[in-house]
Design a protein around this motif. Structure first.
Motif, PDB file in Angstrom:
ATOM      1  N   GLU A  11       0.856  -1.206   0.099  1.00 58.68           N
ATOM      2  CA  GLU A  11      -0.079   0.003  -0.078  1.00 58.68           C
ATOM      3  C   GLU A  11       0.831   1.228  -0.133  1.00 58.68           C
ATOM      4  O   GLU A  11       0.545   2.132  -0.809  1.00 58.68           O
ATOM      5  CB  GLU A  11      -0.896   0.058   1.304  1.00 58.68           C
ATOM      6  CG  GLU A  11      -2.170  -0.894   1.059  1.00 58.68           C
ATOM      7  CD  GLU A  11      -1.817  -2.308   1.847  1.00 58.68           C
ATOM      8  OE1 GLU A  11      -0.750  -2.518   2.078  1.00 58.68           O
ATOM      9  OE2 GLU A  11      -2.818  -3.007   2.114  1.00 58.68           O
ATOM     10  N   SER A  12       1.634   1.498   0.894  1.00 61.54           N
ATOM     11  CA  SER A  12       2.554   2.795   1.203  1.00 61.54           C
ATOM     12  C   SER A  12       3.356   2.858   0.108  1.00 61.54           C
ATOM     13  O   SER A  12       3.689   3.855  -0.805  1.00 61.54           O
ATOM     14  CB  SER A  12       3.267   2.691   2.517  1.00 61.54           C
ATOM     15  OG  SER A  12       4.213   1.771   2.233  1.00 61.54           O
ATOM     16  N   TYR A  34       2.420   5.927  -2.575  1.00 62.80           N
ATOM     17  CA  TYR A  34       3.112   7.364  -2.396  1.00 62.80           C
ATOM     18  C   TYR A  34       4.638   7.395  -2.985  1.00 62.80           C
ATOM     19  O   TYR A  34       5.179   8.529  -2.870  1.00 62.80           O
ATOM     20  CB  TYR A  34       3.182   7.527  -0.802  1.00 62.80           C
ATOM     21  CG  TYR A  34       2.044   7.459  -0.084  1.00 62.80           C
ATOM     22  CD1 TYR A  34       0.884   8.430  -0.208  1.00 62.80           C
ATOM     23  CD2 TYR A  34       1.801   6.487   0.681  1.00 62.80           C
ATOM     24  CE1 TYR A  34      -0.175   8.155   0.383  1.00 62.80           C
ATOM     25  CE2 TYR A  34       0.319   6.314   1.213  1.00 62.80           C
ATOM     26  CZ  TYR A  34      -0.625   7.147   1.077  1.00 62.80           C
ATOM     27  OH  TYR A  34      -1.868   6.974   1.629  1.00 62.80           O
ATOM     28  N   HIS A  41      -4.976   0.818   5.945  1.00 66.98           N
ATOM     29  CA  HIS A  41      -4.215   1.594   5.005  1.00 66.98           C
ATOM     30  C   HIS A  41      -3.837   2.944   5.481  1.00 66.98           C
ATOM     31  O   HIS A  41      -4.636   3.486   6.417  1.00 66.98           O
ATOM     32  CB  HIS A  41      -5.237   1.704   3.949  1.00 66.98           C
ATOM     33  CG  HIS A  41      -4.531   2.433   2.360  1.00 66.98           C
ATOM     34  ND1 HIS A  41      -4.318   3.773   2.366  1.00 66.98           N
ATOM     35  CD2 HIS A  41      -4.531   1.756   1.314  1.00 66.98           C
ATOM     36  CE1 HIS A  41      -3.837   3.874   1.091  1.00 66.98           C
ATOM     37  NE2 HIS A  41      -3.803   2.612   0.700  1.00 66.98           N
ATOM     38  N   PRO A  42      -2.573   3.285   4.995  1.00 58.46           N
ATOM     39  CA  PRO A  42      -2.147   4.955   5.461  1.00 58.46           C
ATOM     40  C   PRO A  42      -3.308   5.833   5.309  1.00 58.46           C
ATOM     41  O   PRO A  42      -3.111   6.746   6.206  1.00 58.46           O
ATOM     42  CB  PRO A  42      -1.045   5.058   4.569  1.00 58.46           C
ATOM     43  CG  PRO A  42      -0.575   3.673   4.076  1.00 58.46           C
ATOM     44  CD  PRO A  42      -1.747   2.831   3.951  1.00 58.46           C
ATOM     45  N   ILE A  95       4.048   5.597  11.149  1.00 59.60           N
ATOM     46  CA  ILE A  95       3.598   5.509   9.845  1.00 59.60           C
ATOM     47  C   ILE A  95       4.724   5.695   8.993  1.00 59.60           C
ATOM     48  O   ILE A  95       5.645   6.574   9.315  1.00 59.60           O
ATOM     49  CB  ILE A  95       2.290   6.455   9.563  1.00 59.60           C
ATOM     50  CG1 ILE A  95       1.770   6.059   8.282  1.00 59.60           C
ATOM     51  CG2 ILE A  95       3.016   7.814   9.626  1.00 59.60           C
ATOM     52  CD1 ILE A  95       0.420   6.841   7.991  1.00 59.60           C
ATOM     53  N   SER A 151       4.217   8.369   3.180  1.00 62.48           N
ATOM     54  CA  SER A 151       2.743   8.503   3.271  1.00 62.48           C
ATOM     55  C   SER A 151       2.193   9.704   3.963  1.00 62.48           C
ATOM     56  O   SER A 151       0.968  10.085   3.903  1.00 62.48           O
ATOM     57  CB  SER A 151       2.003   7.439   3.739  1.00 62.48           C
ATOM     58  OG  SER A 151       2.323   7.228   5.102  1.00 62.48           O
TER      59      SER A 151
END
Length: 340
Positions: A136-137, A141, A263-264, A280, A284
């Motif tokens: 995800e990250s 990003y 999710h971030p 985190i 992100s």
């Protein structure tokens, strides 16, 4: 351990799986259905290799009833031949199951070799196509900017696909030949014998809070962090497991987790509401830090990072465009990621 476990010695190594959409035929007549799909072979062999239905379901990213239905359908297509039998809470291969397992593994291995040979031919796939799976990250990003710059600098017909999921799904996509390479955050893929990986960079992990969050010390100590209300990814996610491991090296074991978000973006929204502190990836929250909707909370004598890992299938050679993109990602991480 899984409630349903396969107990036997296979003596077989993990192999690459073939495309689920492919099919094959068995000749010989009798009561056997003459059509079997590689998907059913893959499911059956994955149950045996991983030691249970629930593990196979997680590995294949499907629900357990789907796996059970494939096993039931497979036995039906084999003329009602029983491949697995239950002994208490465990599953064991029947004599017919052992024979079928050896044949299924040989078939999958042969198909994998054939696909590798096809992949090496110039007619198989455009040399300008790249499919990347990412956690995800990383996918949200870091990679978008790299992919945009890569496309603009080449100024040619490059077809790039980026699929964002969790780490397990990203690695599974490469193993199952749905992606050319995976870029993930966290440790390498220990459960994926068919993949090879390398660390291509590191991602800094920071603590952030809303500007109006109650007064905090200038820098959080480990003791303070342990009791602070934390917003984190759920247990079981690769990034969470890696962060826990790093914290434990400092003797820090957080015990006031107020929310687990997957999710971030969800973590940031909760953090901006002022209900806690986030651990985190820095990538992100760079935009939020720059506009002031979040502020960084310093950690005293604590440095948290996560490796960024590139993974491809063993024995698979990337073509020129894929190699160039991977080099661009390495360079971007070297130039742009925080060093301190």
């Amino acid at each position: 351990m899984d409630a349903e476990q396969v107990n036997f010695i296979t003596g077989a190594a993990t192999v690459d799986h073939s495309d689920k959409r492919s099919s094959m035929m068995i000749s010989g007549g009798g009561n056997f259905d003459n059509h079997l799909t590689f998907q059913k072979l893959e499911v059956f062999c994955t149950v045996v290799d991983l030691g249970g239905v629930s593990r196979a379901a997680r590995h294949l990213c499907v629900a357990q009833p789907v796996v059970m239905e494939h096993l039931k359908s497979l036995e039906h297509r084999l003329g009602g031949t029983s491949l697995l039998r239950r002994e208490g809470r465990n599953l064991k291969l029947t004599p017919a199951g052992r024979i079928f397992y050896r044949w299924a593994k040989d078939t999958i291995v042969s198909a994998g070799r054939m696909i590798c040979e096809l992949e090496s031919t110039p007619l198989n796939k455009s040399s300008s196509q790249v499919t990347v799976s990412a956690s995800e990250s990383i996918g949200s990003y870091i990679l978008p900017q790299v992919l945009i710059e890569f496309y603009l600098h080449r100024r040619e017909n490059v077809e790039i696909s980026l699929v964002i999921s969790d780490t397990e799904q990203a690695l599974s996509a490469v193993e199952r030949r749905h992606s050319d390479l995976a870029i993930t955050s966290g440790d390498g893929p220990p459960n994926y014998a068919a993949l090879t990986s390398e660390i291509i960079g590191r991602e800094r992990i920071v603590a952030v809070a809303a500007p109006g969050y109650p007064i905090l010390p200038e820098a959080l100590t480990g003791d303070t962090l342990e009791i602070s209300p934390l917003i984190r990814p759920p247990r079981g996610q690769a990034f969470r497991e890696h962060t826990d491991q790093q914290l434990s090296m400092y003797g820090i074991y957080p015990r006031n987790e107020i929310m687990g978000l997957g999710h971030p973006e969800a973590m940031k929204r909760a953090d901006e509401a002022g209900i806690g502190i986030c651990l985190i990836p820095l990538s992100s929250v760079e935009r939020e830090l720059s506009v002031g909707s979040l502020r960084q909370v310093k950690l005293k004598s604590i440095e948290l990072t996560a490796p960024i890992v590139a993974s491809i299938r063993k024995g698979h050679s990337l073509h020129e465009t894929q190699i160039q993109l991977l080099d661009e990602i390495r360079q971007y991480l070297s130039d742009s990621q925080p060093k301190g």
